[in-house]
Design a protein around this motif. Structure first.
Motif, PDB file in Angstrom:
ATOM      1  N   SER A 181      -5.171  -5.255  -0.120  1.00 32.04           N
ATOM      2  CA  SER A 181      -3.971  -6.064  -0.285  1.00 32.04           C
ATOM      3  C   SER A 181      -4.369  -7.406  -0.871  1.00 32.04           C
ATOM      4  CB  SER A 181      -3.267  -6.258   1.066  1.00 32.04           C
ATOM      5  OG  SER A 181      -2.199  -7.169   0.939  1.00 32.04           O
ATOM      6  N   MET A 182      -4.096  -7.589  -2.148  1.00 33.37           N
ATOM      7  CA  MET A 182      -4.509  -8.816  -2.839  1.00 33.37           C
ATOM      8  C   MET A 182      -3.792 -10.055  -2.298  1.00 33.37           C
ATOM      9  SD  MET A 182      -6.804  -7.687  -4.801  1.00 33.37           S
ATOM     10  CE  MET A 182      -7.127  -9.124  -5.793  1.00 33.37           C
ATOM     11  N   ASP A 183      -2.572  -9.884  -1.784  1.00 34.50           N
ATOM     12  CA  ASP A 183      -1.794 -11.028  -1.322  1.00 34.50           C
ATOM     13  C   ASP A 183      -2.343 -11.621  -0.031  1.00 34.50           C
ATOM     14  OD1 ASP A 183       0.048 -10.819  -3.468  1.00 34.50           O
ATOM     15  OD2 ASP A 183       1.037  -9.185  -2.407  1.00 34.50           O
ATOM     16  N   GLU A 184      -2.719 -10.747   0.905  1.00 32.24           N
ATOM     17  CA  GLU A 184      -3.185 -11.217   2.205  1.00 32.24           C
ATOM     18  C   GLU A 184      -4.687 -11.030   2.398  1.00 32.24           C
ATOM     19  OE1 GLU A 184       0.819 -10.309   4.774  1.00 32.24           O
ATOM     20  OE2 GLU A 184      -0.681  -8.743   4.590  1.00 32.24           O
ATOM     21  N   GLU A 185      -5.342 -10.452   1.417  1.00 32.26           N
ATOM     22  CA  GLU A 185      -6.777 -10.177   1.459  1.00 32.26           C
ATOM     23  C   GLU A 185      -7.161  -9.299   2.654  1.00 32.26           C
ATOM     24  OE1 GLU A 185      -8.903 -13.856   1.143  1.00 32.26           O
ATOM     25  OE2 GLU A 185      -8.176 -14.228  -0.881  1.00 32.26           O
ATOM     26  N   LYS A 186      -6.270  -8.366   3.001  1.00 31.27           N
ATOM     27  CA  LYS A 186      -6.538  -7.441   4.101  1.00 31.27           C
ATOM     28  C   LYS A 186      -6.890  -6.070   3.544  1.00 31.27           C
ATOM     29  CE  LYS A 186      -3.751  -9.767   7.542  1.00 31.27           C
ATOM     30  NZ  LYS A 186      -2.628  -9.653   8.471  1.00 31.27           N
ATOM     31  N   SER A 187      -7.656  -5.335   4.331  1.00 31.14           N
ATOM     32  CA  SER A 187      -8.072  -3.995   3.948  1.00 31.14           C
ATOM     33  C   SER A 187      -7.070  -2.968   4.469  1.00 31.14           C
ATOM     34  CB  SER A 187      -9.459  -3.708   4.519  1.00 31.14           C
ATOM     35  OG  SER A 187     -10.370  -4.695   4.106  1.00 31.14           O
TER      36      SER A 187
END
Length: 180
Positions: free
Chosen positions: A125-131
């Motif tokens: 997730s590029m927006d939240e930098e979550k996997s």
């Protein structure tokens, strides 16, 4: 006795509803390396239609685990869908148009061993930098459960993202073993 579960009739209905019944099939539900973002500069699309399309696909994943990850990704943008997000949804429809006969096959066998397969992407997730974690659970050769979910924490490495996915998988396995 062998059971095959599919939603072919429902699939045909939703393809017709969204004008995708004559679309050219594609071989994957999402472009490899696709990175959608909420901050996309493309034009906004009609939110209720986008949400209905996502809802139709969410209902379909009950028998189509192959599209679950892609549907989870495009479902993240329901609050403010853009043209790029709609194109990703249409690609999923093109994929299912070419794979209408897919479903779940449950052959009868005596092997009831529980197996799990997991994976994680790092910063999916590029927006939240979550996997994103994903897993599939088999009882013998039968697929009985699956998941794809954005992780609640930010992983600082690929290894950490995999550990978080493994912990989620173990939780699911322990629950399934208690039921058995």
């Amino acid at each position: 006795m062998v059971s095959f579960l599919s939603q072919t009739n429902y699939l045909k209905e939703i393809l017709k509803k969204y004008g995708m019944e004559d679309s050219k099939p594609v071989c994957t539900p999402i472009v490899i390396g696709c990175s959608l973002s909420a901050n996309d500069d493309s034009a906004a699309v009609h939110q209720p239609t986008y949400r209905c399309m996502i809802g139709s696909l969410l209902y379909l994943i009950g028998t189509r685990s192959d599209i679950m990850h892609a549907v989870g990704i495009v479902g993240r943008f329901q609050a403010n869908p853009k043209e790029a997000h709609l194109q990703a949804v249409k690609r999923i429809f093109k994929y299912i148009q070419g794979t209408q006969n897919y479903g779940l096959w449950y052959p009868r066998d005596t092997n009831l061993t529980l197996h799990a397969y997991i994976d994680a992407d790092w910063v999916g997730s590029m927006d939240e930098e979550k996997s994103t974690s994903g897993g599939a659970f088999f009882m013998g050769s039968r697929l009985v459960s699956w998941f794809s979910k954005k992780q609640s924490s930010i992983a600082l490495s690929t290894a950490e993202a995999e550990y978080v996915a493994a912990a989620s998988c173990c939780t699911q396995l322990l629950w399934m073993m208690q039921i058995l």
